[in-house]
Design a protein around this motif. Structure first.
Motif: not given
Length: 451
Positions: A11-15, A142-147, A187-191, A224-228
């Protein structure tokens, strides 16, 4: 090439997903199996007005293509409501893409407090609010991806965008810290710093240039950055028109002045060319707070009485090396005790010790005759190991150089490591801050060291 990077069940939230980059991200996630929360307040690029139409149109596009999506019309300052939409519609949230943004361009001299505050509210506070609501969910599962989305203005500055530049660089710092705090819980975070046609860029770029800056050329990096399966974490990327590049900090080799003598502006002036020289082959690329401190900490040993000030070096002056040892190294007994103690531990205790230290140390011991012997203590790889010579299981993160007598005094608890470091008796190279775990190593041979 098949679309093997899927997001089924995610499930993805895109603001800010009603147009431009956000719309492109939302459509792409939806086409690859993700359930998408399309958030958009529906205002203008300067933050005025509100409309449900932008978000609804993107939801319709995703659903028409067979995907799953719901709209959310809340301001990002109401981040908990956006996350609540995801939980009510899909029961979870796995990815947050903070893309919403506005512009209030004006020269700094004419900027009002309101123009400054509004930009920070949308870009920084908005990202914080959404992530603050999603973070407990990420941690629990125990999982999350942040851009997070920065810009060239945040990295390099831009005339008339002091508010926007400051807010965008703040997101880089936020991302770096979230990457550290979330790593252990997957939980991985990239910008990203994208360049793409949008409601904001169309006000400052010519039409012919905008044609080449398709949002669809930015979105693949986001996916790509958001893939598990992607392990990238805490990184900054510039992306646009098909170009993708990773950024890092670069620092000159600098110049080290004696730290126990008065430092005057005239001293800085005299050495300015060396302080600012990126071309002398001594540049470094610190990737953490620890690494950034290495040159400063290494300069502790640069004391008055040296023939001259010197460029900081985290390593000691090279010891005279000879082939083989003479048997006169008292430190050998210390490493034997550490090895014996490690081997005597229960598997559970040894595992706990390795988990606590998580580093491999190299020790360069110099005796009174100027001869050097090298030992290693590996409390990172396998079941741990101690021995003479180079570490057979790979590179050591920390190299400690010390005399034979000083090391024995340290191991026997007759000397204080911090005082020895400050006085230059212990030299440390590599990941300097890991040297604080030296006490855990020496305690293994009898809990004698006073560290």
């Amino acid at each position: 090439m098949t679309n093997n990077l899927r997001f089924d069940g995610r499930v993805v939230i895109v603001t800010g997903a009603g147009g431009g980059l956000g719309r492109s991200h939302a459509l792409a996630f939806g086409s690859r199996g993700a359930s998408v929360v399309v958030n958009d307040l529906g205002g203008s690029h300067t933050g005025e007005g509100a409309s449900k139409r932008a978000a609804d149109m993107v939801v319709d596009e995703i659903q028409a293509a067979g995907g799953k999506a719901v709209a959310n019309y809340d301001s990002v300052l109401d981040g908990e409501k956006i996350v609540e939409t995801a939980m009510k519609a899909f029961g979870r949230v796995d990815i947050v893409v903070n893309n919403a943004g506005i512009l209030k361009d004006v020269s700094f001299a004419r900027m009002t407090d309101q123009q400054w505050d509004l930009i920070f509210q949308v870009h920084v506070d908005g990202a914080y609010k959404v992530l603050k609501a999603a973070w407990p969910i990420f941690r629990k599962q125990k999982y999350g991806r942040v851009i997070n989305t920065t810009s060239a203005a945040g990295i390099y500055g831009n005339f008339g965008q002091a508010n926007y530049s400051a807010a965008k660089l703040a997101l880089v710092g936020l991302t770096s810290t979230l990457a550290l705090e979330g790593k252990k819980e997957n939980i991985h975070s990239n910008v990203i710093a994208p360049m793409a046609a949008s409601r904001m860029t169309e006000t400052i770029m010519p039409p012919d240039m905008l044609k080449s800056l398709k949002p669809e050329m930015v979105t693949p990096l986001v996916l790509y950055l958001c893939h598990e399966d992607t392990k990238e974490n805490g990184s900054l990327f510039e992306v646009g028109a098909g170009f993708v590049g990773k950024l890092r900090w670069e620092r000159t080799g600098g110049y080290g002045f004696p730290n126990n003598k008065a430092l005057l502006p005239e001293h800085i002036q005299e050495r300015w060319a060396q302080i600012t020289n990126f071309e002398d082959g001594r540049v470094t690329h610190p990737g953490s707070t620890q690494e950034s401190m290495e040159s400063i900490i290494a300069n502790f040993e640069n004391l008055a009485g040296d023939s001259d000030a010197k460029a900081p070096s985290s390593g000691p002056s090279p010891a005279k090396k000879t082939s083989g040892g003479s048997g006169s190294f008292k430190s050998a007994a210390v490493f034997d005790r550490i090895k014996t103690s490690l081997e005597a531990m229960t598997p559970k205790d040894r595992e706990a010790q390795i988990k606590k230290v998580k580093a491999a140390f190299e020790f360069k011991i110099t005796n009174k005759e100027g001869k050097e012997e090298v030992y290693y203590v590996d409390l990172k790889n396998g079941n741990g190991d101690v021995g003479k010579g180079a570490n057979p299981k790979g590179k050591c993160e920390v190299t400690v150089s010390v005399t034979d007598d000083d090391f024995v005094d340290l191991a026997d608890g007759k000397a204080n490591a911090q005082k020895m470091f400050m006085s230059g008796k212990i030299k440390v190279k590599g990941q300097v801050m890991l040297a604080t775990k030296l006490g855990d190593i020496l305690k293994a041979q009898g809990d004698k060291a006073k560290l």
